[in-house]
Design a protein around this motif. Structure first.
Motif, mmCIF file in Angstrom:
data_model
loop_
_atom_site.group_PDB
_atom_site.id
_atom_site.type_symbol
_atom_site.label_atom_id
_atom_site.label_comp_id
_atom_site.label_asym_id
_atom_site.label_seq_id
_atom_site.Cartn_x
_atom_site.Cartn_y
_atom_site.Cartn_z
ATOM 1 N N ALA A 220 42.638 31.215 33.279
ATOM 2 C CA ALA A 220 41.470 30.904 32.519
ATOM 3 C C ALA A 220 41.473 31.716 30.751
ATOM 4 C CB ALA A 220 40.612 30.674 33.147
ATOM 5 N N GLY A 221 42.169 32.839 31.276
ATOM 6 C CA GLY A 221 42.371 33.427 29.983
ATOM 7 C C GLY A 221 40.983 34.705 29.859
ATOM 8 N N LEU A 222 40.713 35.010 30.851
ATOM 9 C CA LEU A 222 39.720 35.595 31.433
ATOM 10 C C LEU A 222 40.075 37.053 31.226
ATOM 11 C CD1 LEU A 222 36.790 33.905 33.430
ATOM 12 C CD2 LEU A 222 37.766 33.544 31.324
ATOM 13 N N ASP A 223 39.568 38.367 30.437
ATOM 14 C CA ASP A 223 39.021 39.406 30.842
ATOM 15 C C ASP A 223 38.389 40.127 31.934
ATOM 16 O OD1 ASP A 223 41.145 40.250 28.276
ATOM 17 O OD2 ASP A 223 39.146 39.015 27.304
ATOM 18 N N PHE A 224 36.831 39.116 32.156
ATOM 19 C CA PHE A 224 36.314 39.924 32.680
ATOM 20 C C PHE A 224 35.272 38.743 33.338
ATOM 21 C CE2 PHE A 224 33.895 39.701 29.037
ATOM 22 C CZ PHE A 224 32.971 38.806 29.521
ATOM 23 N N ILE A 225 34.767 39.176 34.275
ATOM 24 C CA ILE A 225 33.804 38.569 35.761
ATOM 25 C C ILE A 225 32.385 38.996 36.328
ATOM 26 C CG2 ILE A 225 35.492 36.556 36.292
ATOM 27 C CD1 ILE A 225 36.239 38.073 38.854
ATOM 28 N N ASN A 226 32.038 38.847 36.940
ATOM 29 C CA ASN A 226 30.919 39.459 37.470
ATOM 30 C C ASN A 226 30.900 38.463 38.738
ATOM 31 O OD1 ASN A 226 27.965 41.478 37.718
ATOM 32 N ND2 ASN A 226 27.074 38.869 37.089
ATOM 33 N N THR A 227 30.269 39.123 39.410
ATOM 34 C CA THR A 227 30.397 38.507 40.997
ATOM 35 C C THR A 227 28.158 38.087 40.702
ATOM 36 O OG1 THR A 227 29.958 40.497 42.537
ATOM 37 C CG2 THR A 227 31.255 39.658 42.030
ATOM 38 N N SER A 228 28.479 36.792 41.690
ATOM 39 C CA SER A 228 27.074 36.718 41.982
ATOM 40 C C SER A 228 26.625 35.985 42.531
ATOM 41 C CB SER A 228 26.348 35.705 39.767
ATOM 42 O OG SER A 228 27.433 34.828 39.740
ATOM 43 N N GLU A 229 26.659 36.390 43.731
ATOM 44 C CA GLU A 229 26.222 35.075 44.850
ATOM 45 C C GLU A 229 25.097 35.510 44.968
ATOM 46 O OE1 GLU A 229 28.835 34.294 45.692
ATOM 47 O OE2 GLU A 229 30.353 35.661 45.801
ATOM 48 N N HIS A 230 24.420 34.066 45.661
ATOM 49 C CA HIS A 230 23.403 34.301 46.202
ATOM 50 C C HIS A 230 22.507 35.430 47.430
ATOM 51 C CE1 HIS A 230 22.603 30.027 44.107
ATOM 52 N NE2 HIS A 230 24.285 29.881 44.574
ATOM 53 N N ASN A 231 21.666 35.693 46.797
ATOM 54 C CA ASN A 231 20.061 36.833 47.639
ATOM 55 C C ASN A 231 20.897 37.745 48.179
ATOM 56 O OD1 ASN A 231 18.658 35.262 46.096
ATOM 57 N ND2 ASN A 231 18.443 33.872 48.176
ATOM 58 N N THR A 232 22.525 37.854 47.801
ATOM 59 C CA THR A 232 23.093 38.664 48.665
ATOM 60 C C THR A 232 24.010 39.630 48.023
ATOM 61 O OG1 THR A 232 24.754 39.388 50.813
ATOM 62 C CG2 THR A 232 24.934 36.873 49.185
ATOM 63 N N HIS A 233 24.313 40.913 47.834
ATOM 64 C CA HIS A 233 25.705 41.831 47.862
ATOM 65 C C HIS A 233 26.764 42.087 48.398
ATOM 66 C CE1 HIS A 233 23.071 44.745 50.196
ATOM 67 N NE2 HIS A 233 23.998 45.217 50.280
ATOM 68 N N SER A 234 26.905 41.117 49.781
ATOM 69 C CA SER A 234 27.786 41.816 50.212
ATOM 70 C C SER A 234 29.258 41.636 49.789
ATOM 71 C CB SER A 234 27.757 40.459 51.625
ATOM 72 O OG SER A 234 28.029 38.835 51.550
ATOM 73 N N SER A 235 29.808 40.959 48.885
ATOM 74 C CA SER A 235 30.813 40.780 48.175
ATOM 75 C C SER A 235 31.302 41.706 47.543
ATOM 76 C CB SER A 235 30.071 39.888 47.475
ATOM 77 O OG SER A 235 30.366 39.741 46.265
ATOM 78 N N HIS A 236 30.282 42.814 47.434
ATOM 79 C CA HIS A 236 30.595 43.802 46.242
ATOM 80 C C HIS A 236 31.872 44.073 46.734
ATOM 81 C CE1 HIS A 236 26.386 43.904 43.980
ATOM 82 N NE2 HIS A 236 26.903 42.958 44.309
ATOM 83 N N ALA A 237 31.731 45.416 48.237
ATOM 84 C CA ALA A 237 33.287 45.738 48.623
ATOM 85 C C ALA A 237 34.048 44.789 49.164
ATOM 86 C CB ALA A 237 32.142 46.317 50.099
ATOM 87 N N HIS A 238 34.569 43.583 48.098
ATOM 88 C CA HIS A 238 35.448 43.215 48.558
ATOM 89 C C HIS A 238 36.367 42.302 47.134
ATOM 90 C CE1 HIS A 238 34.609 42.694 52.758
ATOM 91 N NE2 HIS A 238 32.804 42.401 52.529
ATOM 92 N N TRP A 239 36.003 42.835 46.357
ATOM 93 C CA TRP A 239 37.013 42.652 45.292
ATOM 94 C C TRP A 239 37.396 43.467 44.396
ATOM 95 C CZ3 TRP A 239 36.617 37.949 42.910
ATOM 96 C CH2 TRP A 239 35.454 37.771 42.822
ATOM 97 N N ALA A 240 38.311 44.938 45.151
ATOM 98 C CA ALA A 240 37.969 45.940 44.366
ATOM 99 C C ALA A 240 39.938 45.530 44.990
ATOM 100 C CB ALA A 240 38.334 47.264 45.279
#
Length: 509
Positions: A220-240
């Motif tokens: 999509a030509g994006l330079d940045f994204i932001n993760t935004s899961e509902h009510n949890t930060h559990s994905s933070h360690a799975h994006w590196a």
């Protein structure tokens, strides 16, 4: 080895009605007794208990079921079902969310938080070395855990539910050390960067993996994204593994309350923000400040969305920006755009800080389009801090895709110049020239909008999708000017869907 002794406990209406005015209620607990001789059961032994109950209409927002977890447990697994009712037309049916808190408790702030899946999953597990997406791996310690039930909507006849809790005994594995994506990518210096800051993966109610989302973001030509899961930060360690020189991945959360949703944009890795309050509880300010202390921005999402609990009720005093355009352009986005525009007059006269607008896809699954729309930000570099600074300053516009590009400026007769999100400091009657250039929008019309409304409309762009418009005004006539690029109307007499829009340029000293 498995202990098949299932204990069924009915939890009826009476217990709930006793404290029905509360926003949360703790029911009687589920006990897993230790062995009579005091020895821990053998590795692999499983013990299961089943709990049944019915939540009445008017049930609290959150109902906690305590679970006594003995020593020696390596895994907690919970499955649940609930009954859909036959309801009259126009009446909401049953919907029940679920999550879990460990022995540290359920107090607001989330110290004991171990995961939330809302209504996206029918079961989950938590271990030291792993957990269901949406849940946090970590030690399974003895004590009172709490299953959190969130009756989102309750039918007139009540919401019957059944919980099945299974404990597995044995030695605990090692909790993996989280690895987070870097807060910087290889940028182009001060430049326009494209991003989508509202996305959902399978770590909440989305269907895509982080790898799939990252691939779609690049396409999509994006330079940045932001993760935004509902009510949890559990994905933070799975994006590196998905970050790279060409894609900055910021971490956040969609804080999904019963009175509206808000994106925590670019918080420190591992930040959890609680969501268990309503506007009447007067708690949102505390958690908005918590987002900012964690380095994030507070962005109310889809403020006029029509889904239950989605309409924003907390006011905008704590907002750093507002998500005016969410996913495919719809009438509620048009209302959000008009509502946001109405706030700009006070800001134009300096009576309060203005709130910039942005747009995001809120993509969950196919055919949701990542980067549709996308916010295009003028930032000093491709870093978390620089992107956030550009968003907060309003140096941005929103486009339906990477195909749409624009430039929008205002200039005075003495060489004064201002771009999107800036102020052109000129005398009230001094001449001002506003110029808009657009590419990638065939058939669209160009509009210039002020505090009076739309004061200039250019003819539709040719098939090449490129064109420009120039308009002359003064600061006395227009307190601010912003641009809109619109498709042809689908319904005569109504505005066409947006292809792009800008934040304003303010006029006057």
């Amino acid at each position: 080895m498995c202990d098949d002794d299932h204990t069924t406990t009915a939890m009826g209406r009476r217990a709930l009605f006793v404290t029905g005015a509360a926003t949360a209620l703790t029911l009687s607990g589920v006990s897993f007794a230790s062995a009579a001789d005091g020895r821990t059961p053998a590795d692999g032994t499983q013990t299961t208990r089943t709990v049944k109950g019915t939540l009445p209409p008017g049930a609290p927002d959150f109902v906690y079921v305590p679970v006594e977890v003995p020593q020696g447990v390596r895994e907690v697994r919970v499955a649940y079902t609930y009954t859909k009712a036959t309801v009259p037309a126009g009446t909401q049916n049953n919907a029940l969310d679920i999550g879990v808190f460990d022995e540290r408790g359920t107090a607001l702030g989330g110290e004991g938080f171990r995961g939330w899946s809302g209504g996206a999953r029918s079961e989950f597990f938590v271990r030291a070395d792993d957990a269901t997406p949406g849940y946090i791996p970590g030690p399974v310690r003895a004590g009172t855990w709490h299953i959190a039930l969130g009756p989102y909507t309750v039918a007139p006849g009540g919401l019957p539910y059944e919980l099945t809790v299974t404990l597995t005994y044995g030695e605990q594995g090692e909790t993996p050390k989280p690895v987070y994506p870097p807060s910087r990518a290889k940028g182009r210096g001060r430049a326009w960067y494209r991003g989508d800051c509202h996305l959902h993966s399978w770590y909440s109610d989305g269907k895509r993996t982080p790898a799939e989302i990252a691939a779609l973001a690049r396409a999509a030509g994006l330079d940045f994204i932001n993760t935004s899961e509902h009510n949890t930060h559990s994905s933070h360690a799975h994006w590196a593994d998905q970050a790279g020189d060409d894609l900055l991945i910021m971490l956040g959360e969609e804080i999904t309350t019963r009175n509206g949703h808000v994106v925590a944009l670019g918080t420190d890795p591992g930040t959890f923000v609680d969501w268990r309050y309503r506007a009447r509880d007067n708690r949102f300010g505390k958690y908005a400040r918590e987002v900012r202390r964690a380095g994030g921005l507070v962005v109310p999402a889809h403020p006029h969305a029509t889904c239950i609990g989605c309409n924003w009720k907390f006011g905008f005093g704590e907002a750093d920006a507002v998500e005016v355009w969410n996913g495919p352009y719809t009438p509620d986005d048009e209302v959000s755009l008009a509502d946001w525009d109405n706030t700009l007059v006070a800001s134009a006269r300096g009576t309060r800080e203005w709130i910039p607008a942005m747009g995001n896809s809120d993509a969950h699954r196919d055919p949701d389009r990542v980067g549709g729309p996308q916010t295009v930000v003028l930032a000093d570099d491709l870093t978390r801090e620089a992107i956030q600074a550009g968003i907060k300053a309003g140096r941005s516009y929103v486009a339906e895709s990477k195909a749409v590009e624009l430039t929008f400026t205002a200039s005075g007769s003495r060489g004064e110049h201002a771009g999107i999100g800036e102020r052109l400091a000129v005398d009230p009657d001094a001449p001002v020239t506003v110029r808009l250039e657009v590419r990638g929008a065939p058939g669209c019309t160009l509009h210039l909008v002020t505090d009076q409304g739309t004061l200039f409309t250019a003819p539709a762009l040719p098939d090449s999708g490129a064109g420009s418009a120039e308009w002359h005004t003064t600061a006395a006539y227009a307190a601010y000017v912003r641009a809109e690029v619109r498709h042809a109307p689908a319904v005569p007499g109504l505005p066409g869907a947006l292809a792009a829009f800008t934040n304003p340029v303010f006029l006057g000293a």
